[in-house]
Scaffold this active site. Structure first.
Site, PDB file in Angstrom:
ATOM      1  N   ARG A 110      10.205  13.664  33.614  1.00 44.45           N
ATOM      2  CA  ARG A 110      10.167  14.061  35.035  1.00 44.45           C
ATOM      3  C   ARG A 110      10.818  13.029  35.954  1.00 44.45           C
ATOM      4  O   ARG A 110      10.475  12.921  37.126  1.00 44.45           O
ATOM      5  CB  ARG A 110       8.739  14.360  35.502  1.00 44.45           C
ATOM      6  CG  ARG A 110       8.111  15.488  34.716  1.00 44.45           C
ATOM      7  CD  ARG A 110       6.882  16.051  35.383  1.00 44.45           C
ATOM      8  NE  ARG A 110       6.325  17.102  34.565  1.00 44.45           N
ATOM      9  CZ  ARG A 110       5.481  16.896  33.555  1.00 44.45           C
ATOM     10  NH1 ARG A 110       5.063  15.673  33.281  1.00 44.45           N
ATOM     11  NH2 ARG A 110       5.043  17.910  32.842  1.00 44.45           N
ATOM     12  N   LYS A 132      23.649  14.702  43.897  1.00 51.96           N
ATOM     13  CA  LYS A 132      23.753  16.033  43.273  1.00 51.96           C
ATOM     14  C   LYS A 132      24.016  15.847  41.786  1.00 51.96           C
ATOM     15  O   LYS A 132      24.948  15.128  41.401  1.00 51.96           O
ATOM     16  CB  LYS A 132      24.900  16.838  43.890  1.00 51.96           C
ATOM     17  CG  LYS A 132      24.535  17.511  45.200  1.00 51.96           C
ATOM     18  CD  LYS A 132      25.612  18.493  45.612  1.00 51.96           C
ATOM     19  CE  LYS A 132      25.298  19.098  46.964  1.00 51.96           C
ATOM     20  NZ  LYS A 132      26.406  19.954  47.464  1.00 51.96           N
ATOM     21  N   GLU A 174      40.272  15.488  46.559  1.00 53.85           N
ATOM     22  CA  GLU A 174      38.913  15.362  47.119  1.00 53.85           C
ATOM     23  C   GLU A 174      38.921  14.376  48.284  1.00 53.85           C
ATOM     24  O   GLU A 174      38.242  14.568  49.291  1.00 53.85           O
ATOM     25  CB  GLU A 174      37.970  14.891  46.010  1.00 53.85           C
ATOM     26  CG  GLU A 174      36.509  15.104  46.254  1.00 53.85           C
ATOM     27  CD  GLU A 174      36.076  16.578  46.306  1.00 53.85           C
ATOM     28  OE1 GLU A 174      35.680  16.999  47.414  1.00 53.85           O
ATOM     29  OE2 GLU A 174      36.105  17.287  45.300  1.00 53.85           O
ATOM     30  N   LYS A 202      30.519   9.885  53.375  1.00 52.82           N
ATOM     31  CA  LYS A 202      29.614  10.734  52.595  1.00 52.82           C
ATOM     32  C   LYS A 202      28.174  10.227  52.716  1.00 52.82           C
ATOM     33  O   LYS A 202      27.239  11.023  52.848  1.00 52.82           O
ATOM     34  CB  LYS A 202      30.052  10.796  51.126  1.00 52.82           C
ATOM     35  CG  LYS A 202      29.110  11.649  50.315  1.00 52.82           C
ATOM     36  CD  LYS A 202      29.702  12.279  49.100  1.00 52.82           C
ATOM     37  CE  LYS A 202      28.667  13.275  48.519  1.00 52.82           C
ATOM     38  NZ  LYS A 202      29.081  13.885  47.277  1.00 52.82           N
ATOM     39  N   GLU A 212      21.266  19.476  51.812  1.00 48.60           N
ATOM     40  CA  GLU A 212      22.247  20.460  52.266  1.00 48.60           C
ATOM     41  C   GLU A 212      21.607  21.630  53.011  1.00 48.60           C
ATOM     42  O   GLU A 212      21.856  22.797  52.731  1.00 48.60           O
ATOM     43  CB  GLU A 212      23.090  20.970  51.080  1.00 48.60           C
ATOM     44  CG  GLU A 212      24.387  21.594  51.562  1.00 48.60           C
ATOM     45  CD  GLU A 212      25.412  21.813  50.432  1.00 48.60           C
ATOM     46  OE1 GLU A 212      25.662  20.881  49.659  1.00 48.60           O
ATOM     47  OE2 GLU A 212      25.952  22.921  50.376  1.00 48.60           O
ATOM     48  N   ARG A 216      25.642  18.777  55.419  1.00 56.35           N
ATOM     49  CA  ARG A 216      26.209  18.410  54.108  1.00 56.35           C
ATOM     50  C   ARG A 216      27.160  19.487  53.586  1.00 56.35           C
ATOM     51  O   ARG A 216      28.076  19.188  52.818  1.00 56.35           O
ATOM     52  CB  ARG A 216      25.081  18.139  53.100  1.00 56.35           C
ATOM     53  CG  ARG A 216      25.625  17.620  51.779  1.00 56.35           C
ATOM     54  CD  ARG A 216      24.580  16.981  50.910  1.00 56.35           C
ATOM     55  NE  ARG A 216      25.188  16.532  49.666  1.00 56.35           N
ATOM     56  CZ  ARG A 216      24.613  15.749  48.781  1.00 56.35           C
ATOM     57  NH1 ARG A 216      23.403  15.297  49.000  1.00 56.35           N
ATOM     58  NH2 ARG A 216      25.242  15.389  47.678  1.00 56.35           N
ATOM     59  N   ASN A 220      31.930  20.445  51.620  1.00 55.85           N
ATOM     60  CA  ASN A 220      32.591  21.444  50.769  1.00 55.85           C
ATOM     61  C   ASN A 220      33.836  22.013  51.437  1.00 55.85           C
ATOM     62  O   ASN A 220      34.282  23.112  51.077  1.00 55.85           O
ATOM     63  CB  ASN A 220      31.611  22.571  50.412  1.00 55.85           C
ATOM     64  CG  ASN A 220      30.605  22.112  49.382  1.00 55.85           C
ATOM     65  OD1 ASN A 220      30.940  21.307  48.509  1.00 55.85           O
ATOM     66  ND2 ASN A 220      29.390  22.575  49.486  1.00 55.85           N
ATOM     67  N   HIS A 223      36.503  23.909  49.488  1.00 55.53           N
ATOM     68  CA  HIS A 223      35.925  24.178  48.176  1.00 55.53           C
ATOM     69  C   HIS A 223      35.696  25.654  47.884  1.00 55.53           C
ATOM     70  O   HIS A 223      35.505  26.015  46.721  1.00 55.53           O
ATOM     71  CB  HIS A 223      34.603  23.425  48.006  1.00 55.53           C
ATOM     72  CG  HIS A 223      34.790  21.970  47.710  1.00 55.53           C
ATOM     73  ND1 HIS A 223      35.463  21.114  48.553  1.00 55.53           N
ATOM     74  CD2 HIS A 223      34.394  21.215  46.645  1.00 55.53           C
ATOM     75  CE1 HIS A 223      35.468  19.903  48.027  1.00 55.53           C
ATOM     76  NE2 HIS A 223      34.837  19.925  46.881  1.00 55.53           N
ATOM     77  N   HIS A 227      36.640  26.615  44.263  1.00 56.10           N
ATOM     78  CA  HIS A 227      35.705  27.075  43.230  1.00 56.10           C
ATOM     79  C   HIS A 227      36.164  28.412  42.652  1.00 56.10           C
ATOM     80  O   HIS A 227      36.020  28.661  41.453  1.00 56.10           O
ATOM     81  CB  HIS A 227      34.290  27.199  43.804  1.00 56.10           C
ATOM     82  CG  HIS A 227      33.641  25.864  44.051  1.00 56.10           C
ATOM     83  ND1 HIS A 227      32.696  25.638  45.024  1.00 56.10           N
ATOM     84  CD2 HIS A 227      33.829  24.664  43.452  1.00 56.10           C
ATOM     85  CE1 HIS A 227      32.329  24.373  45.003  1.00 56.10           C
ATOM     86  NE2 HIS A 227      32.992  23.758  44.050  1.00 56.10           N
ATOM     87  N   HIS A 244      39.795  19.880  39.429  1.00 53.99           N
ATOM     88  CA  HIS A 244      38.978  20.222  40.603  1.00 53.99           C
ATOM     89  C   HIS A 244      39.650  19.814  41.922  1.00 53.99           C
ATOM     90  O   HIS A 244      39.788  20.618  42.838  1.00 53.99           O
ATOM     91  CB  HIS A 244      37.594  19.570  40.482  1.00 53.99           C
ATOM     92  CG  HIS A 244      36.734  19.762  41.692  1.00 53.99           C
ATOM     93  ND1 HIS A 244      36.228  20.994  42.049  1.00 53.99           N
ATOM     94  CD2 HIS A 244      36.319  18.897  42.649  1.00 53.99           C
ATOM     95  CE1 HIS A 244      35.525  20.873  43.171  1.00 53.99           C
ATOM     96  NE2 HIS A 244      35.568  19.609  43.547  1.00 53.99           N
TER      97      HIS A 244
HETATM   98  N1  GLY Z   1      30.264  17.324  46.662  1.00 51.28           N
HETATM   99  C1  GLY Z   1      29.594  17.737  47.821  1.00 51.28           C
HETATM  100  C2  GLY Z   1      28.249  17.108  47.988  1.00 51.28           C
HETATM  101  O1  GLY Z   1      27.917  16.168  47.305  1.00 51.28           O
HETATM  102  O2  GLY Z   1      27.488  17.541  48.818  1.00 51.28           O
END
Ligand code: GLY
Length: 341
Positions: A110, A132, A174, A202, A212, A216, A220, A223, A227, A244
């Protein structure tokens, strides 16, 4: 060496940017960690010294390793070695490794500490920062995961010297988005400073909106189409080879043209996008054989698309999430960029 904090209360951590920063790993491990599980891929080829007892866990090559079965293999390996919550996972690699190792760390017992040693430009400016983690399912990318902040991140710019050209291009794609998130002129800075500015931007967004719920999502930018290009490109009848960040570069050019079509920005601002992409040597083109219908269908299933086609778009007040974009406008831009109707 540049040190950038990601400020999240008692989970605040430091990101070290600079040449040779991987040699500071042992000093960044959580106090009291007894053993380190070093997770990497064979092709990464970067050695680290955690300064404590450690064992190397090598996952499979490429994006194909980003699966639940890799996480199971890792966790079983940790259990067989007797790793405990007092220990630490160290990821050494690009976004695939930081995502998979981060998710294994979030899940095993956990949750145990993880330190990311990001070895690609893309991981340094994005994937390793902000917590993330996750893996893909056959149904889509990053569908299973967790927010799990690292204890520290190392962005060693020395290891970037051996990055293959396509990986560079991917990282630059990116990086290009940050020029429109409040860092104009970024492309003129020296590499270490440029990476540190991306990390700081960031970090500021993540500190304000870790999970998010709002701002946040602006990370993207570019993106939604990216995607879709990646998802369609996995189909056997399409099968184009797109990294990517290369897909993000195309997504940025598309987003600028769409924003112009919607009257949100002028041609000068579209020109700013193309100039930044050009400065990074990014072609920002749709792959041959891309079809409008395929791309629109996937974009309509995007996680953000709860009220019609939804994109992060530039505008007079900067970037914002725009829902309910008319399909016809999207299709026209895709055709103008060379997609098959
Ligand atoms: N790659 C976008 C984020 O980390 O929110």
């Amino acid at each position: 060496m540049i040190q950038v904090p990601v400020v999240l209360g008692e989970r605040t951590y430091q990101v070290l940017v600079g040449s040779g920063t991987r040699h500071s790993l042992s000093a960044l491990l959580p106090v009291g960690a007894r053993r380190a599980a070093v997770v990497t891929q064979e092709a990464v080829g970067v050695e680290v010294d955690p300064g404590i007892e450690n064992r190397r866990f090598v996952i499979g090559p490429g994006e194909a390793a980003k699966t639940l079965s890799t996480v199971e293999d890792l966790c079983r390996g940790f259990a067989q070695w007797g790793l405990t919550r007092a220990d630490v996972v160290v990821s050494v690699g690009g976004g695939v490794v930081t995502d998979v190792a981060g998710f294994a760390a979030a899940s095993y017992h956990r949750g145990l500490s993880v330190v990311h040693v990001a070895t690609t430009l893309l991981a340094q400016v994005d994937a390793a920062i902000g917590g993330k983690t996750g893996v893909n399912l056959p149904e889509g990318k990053n569908l299973v995961g967790a927010f799990w902040q690292p204890a520290a991140v190392i962005c060693d710019t020395e290891v970037l010297a051996s990055l293959p050209a396509r990986e560079w291009a991917s990282g630059l794609g990116e990086m290009a988005k940050y020029s429109f998130l409040g860092e104009p002129g970024l492309e003129e800075l020296a590499l270490d400073e440029r990476i540190a500015r991306c990390v700081a931007l960031k970090a500021e967004v993540v500190a304000a909106d870790e999970r998010e719920d709002g701002r946040r999502a602006l990370l993207n930018y570019g993106h939604t189409l990216a995607h879709a290009l990646e998802a369609v490109g996995l189909r056997p009848d399409r099968a184009w080879d797109l990294r990517h960040g290369e897909a993000v570069a195309t997504g940025l050019a598309f987003a600028a043209l769409l924003a112009e079509r919607l009257g949100r920005i002028g041609a000068d601002r579209v020109g700013d996008h193309l100039r930044v992409l050009g400065a990074y040597g990014l072609a920002a083109e749709l792959p041959a054989g891309a079809r409008v219908g395929d791309l629109v269908e996937v974009m309509a299933r995007d996680k953000k698309a709860t009220a019609g086609l939804t994109f992060v778009l530039d505008g007079r007040a900067g970037l914002e999430v725009v829902a309910g974009v008319p399909t016809a406008q999207v299709e026209q831009i895709l055709v103008a960029m060379g997609a098959e109707p």
